[in-house]
Design a protein around this motif. Structure first.
Motif, mmCIF file in Angstrom:
data_model
loop_
_atom_site.group_PDB
_atom_site.id
_atom_site.type_symbol
_atom_site.label_atom_id
_atom_site.label_comp_id
_atom_site.label_asym_id
_atom_site.label_seq_id
_atom_site.Cartn_x
_atom_site.Cartn_y
_atom_site.Cartn_z
ATOM 1 N N ARG A 41 -8.006 -58.725 -4.083
ATOM 2 C CA ARG A 41 -7.367 -59.627 -3.120
ATOM 3 C C ARG A 41 -8.296 -59.893 -1.947
ATOM 4 O O ARG A 41 -8.891 -58.963 -1.390
ATOM 5 C CB ARG A 41 -6.054 -59.016 -2.626
ATOM 6 C CG ARG A 41 -5.328 -59.846 -1.573
ATOM 7 C CD ARG A 41 -3.899 -59.372 -1.407
ATOM 8 N NE ARG A 41 -3.804 -57.945 -1.164
ATOM 9 C CZ ARG A 41 -3.939 -57.377 0.040
ATOM 10 N NH1 ARG A 41 -4.174 -58.117 1.099
ATOM 11 N NH2 ARG A 41 -3.820 -56.068 0.181
ATOM 12 N N SER A 197 -1.300 -62.460 -2.758
ATOM 13 C CA SER A 197 -0.882 -61.069 -2.936
ATOM 14 C C SER A 197 0.350 -60.952 -3.824
ATOM 15 O O SER A 197 0.476 -60.007 -4.611
ATOM 16 C CB SER A 197 -0.615 -60.411 -1.582
ATOM 17 O OG SER A 197 0.379 -61.113 -0.861
ATOM 18 N N THR A 207 -5.035 -52.660 -7.397
ATOM 19 C CA THR A 207 -5.501 -53.753 -6.557
ATOM 20 C C THR A 207 -6.513 -53.240 -5.535
ATOM 21 O O THR A 207 -6.279 -52.230 -4.878
ATOM 22 C CB THR A 207 -4.341 -54.430 -5.801
ATOM 23 O OG1 THR A 207 -3.397 -54.933 -6.743
ATOM 24 C CG2 THR A 207 -4.844 -55.587 -4.948
#
Length: 220
Positions: A41, A197, A207
């Motif tokens: 991310r 997200s 993540t």
């Protein structure tokens, strides 16, 4: 952790990239599990696209990038059996989506007779294999779907996707989520970079967060 963990497939050790005096990747270290979906991310300019380019072998980096414990990307060489969607795919405007994928198959003698697979893959990503429109007439969403199709069609062991939801509507995003989860069940390792997200929360087993060229652990 939702996927079945079977050890590390991709390992990064102090991966660094400096362009014109600017550090775009700063000693990136991490492991990406086999048969999992790993999310990265980060906002635009965070370095996530550059990291995928390094993993794929599209650019040379300092540090080490290993697959199954072997350093296969020395001197900018491509890893074997990898599907890639990074930035804009280089399709030919004068051909249909089907024909573009057929031309890719012609580059490898072992993959030439895959007409049925092309049809199935186009349908998987929400495109009509019988659509006679040329790629140059495709909408942005259609172009993105074809980019995903070329990344997955040859059933690679590793798939790298950079912002795969770009220009895709809400219904298409849900279809993409289902597709990626299905690929993971088929023992494919996926590394997906996105600024979204909520999208990553739906697909990722692990993540990471990318900011200013630095990779750090994020939420699972």
């Amino acid at each position: 952790m939702r996927g079945e963990y079977m050890g590390s497939l991709v390992q990064l050790e102090n991966v660094t990239k400096v362009i014109k005096g600017r550090t775009v990747l700063s000693q990136v270290t991490g492991t990406f599990g086999r048969n999992q979906i790993t999310g990265i991310r980060g906002e635009n300019g965070s370095g996530k696209t550059m990291l995928l380019r390094g993993i794929s072998g599209l650019i040379k980096t300092d540090g080490r990038i290993l697959f199954d414990g072997k350093e296969q990307l020395a001197n900018g060489k491509f890893a074997q059996n990898m599907g890639i969607l990074i930035e804009r795919p280089g399709f030919l405007n004068e051909f249909t989506g089907y024909k573009n994928l057929e031309l890719l198959a012609l580059l490898d003698r072992k993959k030439r007779e895959i007409g049925d697979e092309i049809k199935k893959t186009l349908e998987l990503v929400g495109l009509d294999p019988n659509d006679k429109r040329k790629f140059g007439k495709y909408s942005l969403g259609m172009k993105q779907r074809l980019g995903i199709a070329q990344a997955i069609i040859f059933k690679p062991d590793v798939i790298l996707l950079d912002e795969p939801t770009n220009a895709i509507d809400e219904g298409g995003v849900e279809e993409l989520i289902n597709l990626l989860l299905k690929l993971r069940q088929q023992e494919t390792t996926l590394i997906v970079a996105s600024h979204d997200s909520s999208f990553l929360q739906k697909i990722a087993d692990v993540t990471f967060v990318m900011k200013n060229g630095v990779l750090s652990e994020g939420e699972a």
